[in-house]
Design a protein around this motif. Structure first.
Motif, PDB file in Angstrom:
ATOM      1  N   LEU A 141       0.831  -1.208   0.000  1.00  0.00           N
ATOM      2  CA  LEU A 141       0.000   0.000   0.000  1.00  0.00           C
ATOM      3  C   LEU A 141       0.863   1.254   0.000  1.00  0.00           C
ATOM      4  O   LEU A 141       0.637   2.188  -0.786  1.00  0.00           O
ATOM      5  CB  LEU A 141      -0.918   0.008   1.221  1.00  0.00           C
ATOM      6  N   GLU A 148      -6.849   3.926  -3.272  1.00  0.00           N
ATOM      7  CA  GLU A 148      -8.086   3.252  -2.902  1.00  0.00           C
ATOM      8  C   GLU A 148      -7.724   1.893  -2.317  1.00  0.00           C
ATOM      9  O   GLU A 148      -6.568   1.453  -2.375  1.00  0.00           O
ATOM     10  CB  GLU A 148      -8.993   3.087  -4.120  1.00  0.00           C
ATOM     11  N   ARG A 149      -8.732   1.213  -1.762  1.00  0.00           N
ATOM     12  CA  ARG A 149      -8.476  -0.067  -1.099  1.00  0.00           C
ATOM     13  C   ARG A 149      -7.865  -1.085  -2.060  1.00  0.00           C
ATOM     14  O   ARG A 149      -8.296  -1.238  -3.199  1.00  0.00           O
ATOM     15  CB  ARG A 149      -9.781  -0.633  -0.531  1.00  0.00           C
ATOM     16  N   TRP A 151      -7.096  -5.166  -1.662  1.00  0.00           N
ATOM     17  CA  TRP A 151      -7.349  -6.286  -0.760  1.00  0.00           C
ATOM     18  C   TRP A 151      -6.058  -7.052  -0.499  1.00  0.00           C
ATOM     19  O   TRP A 151      -5.250  -7.276  -1.406  1.00  0.00           O
ATOM     20  CB  TRP A 151      -8.403  -7.210  -1.344  1.00  0.00           C
ATOM     21  N   TRP A 191      -4.545   6.272   0.683  1.00  0.00           N
ATOM     22  CA  TRP A 191      -5.644   5.534   1.313  1.00  0.00           C
ATOM     23  C   TRP A 191      -5.133   4.754   2.516  1.00  0.00           C
ATOM     24  O   TRP A 191      -4.025   4.202   2.504  1.00  0.00           O
ATOM     25  CB  TRP A 191      -6.257   4.555   0.304  1.00  0.00           C
ATOM     26  N   SER A 192      -5.926   4.718   3.561  1.00  0.00           N
ATOM     27  CA  SER A 192      -5.671   3.815   4.678  1.00  0.00           C
ATOM     28  C   SER A 192      -7.017   3.297   5.165  1.00  0.00           C
ATOM     29  O   SER A 192      -8.065   3.844   4.819  1.00  0.00           O
ATOM     30  CB  SER A 192      -4.930   4.520   5.822  1.00  0.00           C
ATOM     31  N   HIS A 193      -6.979   2.268   5.963  1.00  0.00           N
ATOM     32  CA  HIS A 193      -8.224   1.696   6.498  1.00  0.00           C
ATOM     33  C   HIS A 193      -8.534   2.265   7.881  1.00  0.00           C
ATOM     34  O   HIS A 193      -9.257   1.626   8.670  1.00  0.00           O
ATOM     35  CB  HIS A 193      -8.132   0.174   6.557  1.00  0.00           C
ATOM     36  N   GLN A 197      -5.531   9.425   6.844  1.00  0.00           N
ATOM     37  CA  GLN A 197      -5.320   9.050   5.443  1.00  0.00           C
ATOM     38  C   GLN A 197      -3.967   9.562   4.950  1.00  0.00           C
ATOM     39  O   GLN A 197      -3.864  10.255   3.942  1.00  0.00           O
ATOM     40  CB  GLN A 197      -6.457   9.608   4.586  1.00  0.00           C
TER      41      GLN A 197
END
Length: 334
Positions: A141, A148-149, A151, A191-193, A197
């Motif tokens: 990441l 964006e995400r 997976w 992006w981060s979860h 951010q």
């Protein structure tokens, strides 16, 4: 040096600095005040990033024990005025590096088939694979500056065939992650979860991944986890800050009946009050009236928050409405 002594010294330093900084000119010559404060800044600047961060946390906790007002506000400005938080990103990277070494040493010679009771259904092989996969995912990441995400299942793991080789694979994965994190401006947007951010989100998140999963390994081996009080307190706040971004937790929390829980760290005096109900959730870093209260060391509170300790363990002092506490812990179970 005991935590009590460290807290006393930090609070004394903060009080003296604030007194000098706010003293009237007719009481203390301004030039003398500047000289004293500059000398203090010079001495603090010689501390390692880790020690500056630790001192910052101690001063902030001392400020949190004061009532709202000008004095508390002046205390809270000390870490910034002396640059104590300037190396936060590198400090988190240093802490991750230290924890990963401990983690690898802990799991290196353990039979991969050994169960991990705090993660039902997992073995040591599962635990190490999960932790290494988290490193691989976060390194990808940050290296690609994900907008964006992505997976985790879509990131190559390069996992060895033999589970006994997993610890060294984890060590290599952690090294790669840290090289990537240290090479990037921590304020870079991406992006981060979680709530932040920016790149700086990731070493902090990885630190508490390591703290909790090292505790999983130690508990499985009958070893009492050792978590520094300042690290544990930061971990509780990191969890509370990011909770709304974890849908698998945020949704059960939103369904809770109205209630509140206060966590109090016996070893540092820090406290957090959590309120929930009517689809909402909030928390403050303070000791407020709450339906239920829990007291323990900061490290034990962190492991309670993450479901690694049970509330009925004798190490916890519980007061008030036990049902409110149980409901909160059930909703936030990982």
């Amino acid at each position: 040096m005991s935590d009590a002594l460290l807290n006393a010294l930090a609070e004394t330093l903060a009080d003296l600095v604030t007194t000098i900084d706010t003293c009237d000119d007719d009481v203390l010559d301004p030039d003398t005040a500047v000289k004293w404060l500059e000398n203090t800044g010079y001495l603090l600047g010689r501390l390692s990033p880790r020690d500056r961060r630790a001192l910052s946390a101690l001063i902030r906790r001392a400020a949190a024990r004061e009532p709202d007002g000008a004095w508390r506000d002046d205390l809270l400005r000390i870490p910034e005025s002396f640059g104590l938080d300037d190396d936060e990103h590198e400090l988190y990277c240093d802490s991750v590096e230290h924890l990963e070494r401990r983690f690898v040493e802990t799991v290196r010679d353990v039979d991969p088939a050994t169960p991990v009771p705090s993660c039902p259904g997992w073995t040591f092989a599962d635990l190490v694979k999960h932790h290494g996969a988290t490193h691989r995912w976060m390194e990808h990441l940050v290296r690609t500056r994900a907008a964006e995400r992505v997976w985790s299942r879509d990131v190559p793991l390069e996992l060895p065939d033999d589970p006994r080789a997993y610890p060294q694979w984890l060590a290599r994965s952690a090294d790669a992650t840290l090289r990537t994190l240290r090479a990037v401006d921590p304020d870079t947007p991406m992006w981060s979860h979680g709530a932040d951010q920016r790149v700086r989100f990731f070493p902090r998140r990885l630190l508490f991944e390591a703290v909790v999963h090292l505790a999983d390994a130690e508990l499985a081996l009958g070893v009492e986890p050792r978590i520094a009080a300042g690290t544990a307190a930061d971990g509780i706040e990191e969890f509370l800050e990011n909770l709304p971004y974890y849908s698998w937790i945020a949704e059960p929390v939103a369904a809770l009946a109205r209630g509140s829980v206060r966590l109090t760290a016996r070893d540092t005096g820090a406290a957090w009050t959590i309120s929930f109900g009517d689809g909402g959730y909030s928390w403050t870093k303070s000791a407020e009236e709450a339906a239920a209260g829990v007291e323990a060391t900061a490290g034990d509170l962190l492991l309670l928050v993450y479901g690694r300790h049970r509330a009925d363990d004798a190490r916890f002092g519980i007061s008030g409405d036990r049902a409110a506490l149980d409901a909160w812990l059930a909703a936030t179970a990982l």
